[in-house]
Scaffold this active site. Structure first.
Site, PDB file in Angstrom:
ATOM      1  N   THR A 164     -17.537  -6.895 -19.684  1.00 17.84           N
ATOM      2  CA  THR A 164     -16.274  -6.033 -19.169  1.00 17.84           C
ATOM      3  C   THR A 164     -15.448  -6.403 -18.108  1.00 17.84           C
ATOM      4  OG1 THR A 164     -17.625  -3.936 -19.601  1.00 17.84           O
ATOM      5  CG2 THR A 164     -15.882  -3.505 -18.474  1.00 17.84           C
ATOM      6  N   LYS A 206       0.640  -7.809  -2.859  1.00 18.27           N
ATOM      7  CA  LYS A 206      -0.830  -7.312  -3.257  1.00 18.27           C
ATOM      8  C   LYS A 206      -0.460  -5.940  -4.008  1.00 18.27           C
ATOM      9  CE  LYS A 206      -4.034  -6.310  -0.494  1.00 18.27           C
ATOM     10  NZ  LYS A 206      -4.539  -4.991  -0.697  1.00 18.27           N
ATOM     11  N   ASP A 242      -5.303  -6.713  -6.851  1.00 15.29           N
ATOM     12  CA  ASP A 242      -6.647  -6.443  -5.753  1.00 15.29           C
ATOM     13  C   ASP A 242      -7.324  -5.133  -6.675  1.00 15.29           C
ATOM     14  OD1 ASP A 242      -8.409  -6.409  -3.791  1.00 15.29           O
ATOM     15  OD2 ASP A 242      -6.992  -5.531  -2.334  1.00 15.29           O
ATOM     16  N   LEU A 243      -7.883  -5.444  -7.337  1.00 17.31           N
ATOM     17  CA  LEU A 243      -8.816  -4.318  -8.296  1.00 17.31           C
ATOM     18  C   LEU A 243     -10.228  -4.498  -8.056  1.00 17.31           C
ATOM     19  CD1 LEU A 243      -6.557  -3.433 -11.272  1.00 17.31           C
ATOM     20  CD2 LEU A 243      -6.356  -2.761  -8.969  1.00 17.31           C
ATOM     21  N   LYS A 244     -10.610  -5.781  -7.546  1.00 25.34           N
ATOM     22  CA  LYS A 244     -12.122  -5.821  -7.106  1.00 25.34           C
ATOM     23  C   LYS A 244     -13.271  -5.225  -8.235  1.00 25.34           C
ATOM     24  CE  LYS A 244     -11.456  -5.233  -2.312  1.00 25.34           C
ATOM     25  NZ  LYS A 244      -9.867  -4.372  -2.116  1.00 25.34           N
ATOM     26  N   TYR A 245     -12.853  -6.209  -9.673  1.00 24.90           N
ATOM     27  CA  TYR A 245     -13.812  -5.849 -10.472  1.00 24.90           C
ATOM     28  C   TYR A 245     -15.191  -6.064 -10.136  1.00 24.90           C
ATOM     29  CZ  TYR A 245      -9.460  -5.798 -13.260  1.00 24.90           C
ATOM     30  OH  TYR A 245      -8.101  -5.608 -13.594  1.00 24.90           O
ATOM     31  N   ARG A 272      -2.478  -9.816  12.419  1.00 27.19           N
ATOM     32  CA  ARG A 272      -1.569  -8.836  13.320  1.00 27.19           C
ATOM     33  C   ARG A 272      -0.796  -9.903  14.120  1.00 27.19           C
ATOM     34  NH1 ARG A 272      -2.429  -5.728  10.139  1.00 27.19           N
ATOM     35  NH2 ARG A 272      -2.754  -3.431  10.336  1.00 27.19           N
ATOM     36  N   THR A 279     -15.818  -5.152   4.389  1.00 25.61           N
ATOM     37  CA  THR A 279     -15.718  -5.159   6.031  1.00 25.61           C
ATOM     38  C   THR A 279     -16.123  -3.941   6.451  1.00 25.61           C
ATOM     39  OG1 THR A 279     -13.539  -5.266   5.966  1.00 25.61           O
ATOM     40  CG2 THR A 279     -14.435  -7.164   6.375  1.00 25.61           C
ATOM     41  N   ARG A 337       1.065  -3.193   6.912  1.00 27.70           N
ATOM     42  CA  ARG A 337       1.862  -2.409   7.864  1.00 27.70           C
ATOM     43  C   ARG A 337       2.926  -3.467   8.786  1.00 27.70           C
ATOM     44  NH1 ARG A 337      -2.941   1.200   8.901  1.00 27.70           N
ATOM     45  NH2 ARG A 337      -3.973  -0.751   8.491  1.00 27.70           N
ATOM     46  N   ASP A 365     -18.701  -5.106 -12.793  1.00 26.25           N
ATOM     47  CA  ASP A 365     -19.166  -4.496 -13.903  1.00 26.25           C
ATOM     48  C   ASP A 365     -19.843  -5.334 -14.615  1.00 26.25           C
ATOM     49  OD1 ASP A 365     -19.449  -2.629 -16.133  1.00 26.25           O
ATOM     50  OD2 ASP A 365     -17.543  -1.674 -15.615  1.00 26.25           O
ATOM     51  N   ILE A 366     -20.419  -5.082 -15.817  1.00 23.45           N
ATOM     52  CA  ILE A 366     -21.188  -6.098 -16.753  1.00 23.45           C
ATOM     53  C   ILE A 366     -20.536  -7.261 -16.900  1.00 23.45           C
ATOM     54  CG2 ILE A 366     -22.903  -4.293 -17.377  1.00 23.45           C
ATOM     55  CD1 ILE A 366     -21.381  -4.406 -20.020  1.00 23.45           C
ATOM     56  N   PRO A 367     -21.139  -8.533 -17.096  1.00 18.75           N
ATOM     57  CA  PRO A 367     -20.016  -9.432 -17.472  1.00 18.75           C
ATOM     58  C   PRO A 367     -19.271  -9.446 -18.474  1.00 18.75           C
ATOM     59  CG  PRO A 367     -22.326 -10.151 -17.261  1.00 18.75           C
ATOM     60  CD  PRO A 367     -22.318  -8.541 -16.932  1.00 18.75           C
ATOM     61  N   ASP A 395       0.908  -1.048   0.015  1.00 18.30           N
ATOM     62  CA  ASP A 395       0.015  -0.016   0.059  1.00 18.30           C
ATOM     63  C   ASP A 395       0.837   1.112  -0.018  1.00 18.30           C
ATOM     64  OD1 ASP A 395      -2.420  -1.325  -0.100  1.00 18.30           O
ATOM     65  OD2 ASP A 395      -2.161  -1.814   2.160  1.00 18.30           O
ATOM     66  N   GLN A 404      -7.132  -1.425  11.999  1.00 10.37           N
ATOM     67  CA  GLN A 404      -7.993  -2.693  12.076  1.00 10.37           C
ATOM     68  C   GLN A 404      -8.835  -2.855  13.149  1.00 10.37           C
ATOM     69  OE1 GLN A 404      -8.397  -4.349   9.270  1.00 10.37           O
ATOM     70  NE2 GLN A 404      -6.440  -4.212   7.959  1.00 10.37           N
TER      71      GLN A 404
HETATM   72  O1  C5P Z   1      -1.677  -2.889   6.811  1.00 11.21           O
HETATM   73  P1  C5P Z   1      -2.744  -3.767   6.790  1.00 11.21           P
HETATM   74  O2  C5P Z   1      -2.089  -5.181   7.269  1.00 11.21           O
HETATM   75  O3  C5P Z   1      -3.837  -3.417   7.641  1.00 11.21           O
HETATM   76  O4  C5P Z   1      -3.123  -4.244   5.415  1.00 11.21           O
HETATM   77  C1  C5P Z   1      -4.284  -5.018   5.340  1.00 11.21           C
HETATM   78  C2  C5P Z   1      -4.399  -4.925   3.459  1.00 11.21           C
HETATM   79  O5  C5P Z   1      -5.670  -5.770   3.506  1.00 11.21           O
HETATM   80  C3  C5P Z   1      -4.675  -3.588   2.941  1.00 11.21           C
HETATM   81  O6  C5P Z   1      -4.346  -3.593   1.901  1.00 11.21           O
HETATM   82  C4  C5P Z   1      -6.182  -3.390   2.920  1.00 11.21           C
HETATM   83  O7  C5P Z   1      -6.669  -2.743   2.085  1.00 11.21           O
HETATM   84  C5  C5P Z   1      -6.671  -4.833   2.959  1.00 11.21           C
HETATM   85  N1  C5P Z   1      -8.010  -5.343   3.144  1.00 11.21           N
HETATM   86  C6  C5P Z   1      -8.388  -5.155   4.675  1.00 11.21           C
HETATM   87  N2  C5P Z   1      -9.665  -5.701   5.065  1.00 11.21           N
HETATM   88  C7  C5P Z   1     -10.509  -5.877   4.192  1.00 11.21           C
HETATM   89  C8  C5P Z   1     -10.281  -6.030   2.834  1.00 11.21           C
HETATM   90  C9  C5P Z   1      -8.824  -5.951   2.249  1.00 11.21           C
HETATM   91  O8  C5P Z   1      -7.604  -4.769   5.531  1.00 11.21           O
HETATM   92  N3  C5P Z   1     -11.830  -6.597   4.585  1.00 11.21           N
END
Ligand code: C5P
Length: 240
Positions: free
Chosen positions: A73, A37, A64-67, A184, A123, A214, A69-71, A15, A193
């Site tokens: 595309t 990622k 991780d672009l989470k598409y 973590r 989430t 992180r 859209d219509i099928p 990130d 989080q």
């Molecule tokens: O730094 P950290 O470990 O919190 O990063 C978690 C990664 O997972 C980030 O890229 C965040 O966007 C992603 N993510 C998340 N919770 C979700 C879906 C994705 O933390 N429910």
């Protein structure tokens, strides 16, 4: 794809706001010990060239672009990701069965087939927000329904929080990949989080892969932080 012997469980979330900063961190990691990622911000700034550079360095990439859209595309976007050579790509299950099926079919035709994963319910959404957009039931009910839908549409897995893993494991196949962020190591800063689980707990609950940002990217020694996490899950059972 990497064979099971060298199939690292940790996906490091890059990130970062620029190609330079992402590459700087990647150079301090070891591609045999993790995947990486690339999400929306970094991809929008750095594009496919960065993905190619990471792959040239030996990293397998979760795009991780989470598409959603219509099928047609969505399918073409997934095909483009497959042709870029990524290891994993994702779509929103809320795009529906036909959208997920079209994505599956498109990447099956590619010479390189990435894992295709769905996001169920973000989430960040609470019950009130779900009801506001017309989804009845609790977030957990919706996650379960959409994970089943993703599996029956031929997807390889879903992104889910550790607290959803054990329930999902009871209803999906062993080889359905559960990819879990919000992890973590004991003692690490939680940041923004809300509910965190240790890497070992997440694997014991039945996660397939863990997304960690992180705790590794902000560590003084990112490779040592990665190695410590890998050591903490060594010997844990791998689903499937
Ligand atoms: O730094 P950290 O470990 O919190 O990063 C978690 C990664 O997972 C980030 O890229 C965040 O966007 C992603 N993510 C998340 N919770 C979700 C879906 C994705 O933390 N429910």
């Amino acid at each position: 794809m990497t064979d099971k012997k060298n199939d690292p469980r940790i996906i490091v979330a890059l990130d970062f706001p620029s190609s330079d900063s992402a590459l700087q961190l990647a150079r301090r990691l070891d591609a045999s010990q993790c995947r990486v990622k690339v999400g929306k911000e970094l991809f929008t700034r750095a594009g496919p060239a960065l993905v190619e550079q990471l792959q040239q360095m030996g990293f397998e990439v979760f795009l991780d672009l989470k598409y959603h859209d219509i099928p047609n595309t969505t399918a073409q976007a997934c095909l483009a990701a497959a042709e870029l050579g990524v290891w994993m790509v994702n779509v929103h299950a809320l795009g529906g069965r036909r959208m997920m099926g079209a994505a599956r079919e498109a990447i099956d035709k590619a010479s390189h087939r990435p894992l295709l994963i769905a996001v169920t319910i973000l989430t960040s959404l609470d019950s009130d927000e779900l009801h506001e957009i017309g989804l009845s039931g609790s977030p957990a009910d919706n996650v379960l329904r959409l994970a089943r839908l993703a599996e029956s549409a031929g997807l390889d897995g879903v992104v889910c929080s550790a607290k959803e893993v054990s329930t999902l494991r009871q209803v999906v196949a062993d080889n359905f990949q559960l990819v879990t962020p919000g992890v973590r190591p004991a003692g690490a800063a939680v940041g923004d989080q809300k509910r965190v689980t240790t890497p070992q707990e997440a694997m014991q609950l039945g996660s397939s892969y863990l997304v960690v940002g992180r705790p590794i990217t902000q560590a003084e020694d990112p490779l040592a932080a990665l190695a410590a996490i890998n050591a903490s899950i060594e010997g844990e059972k791998i689903p499937g």
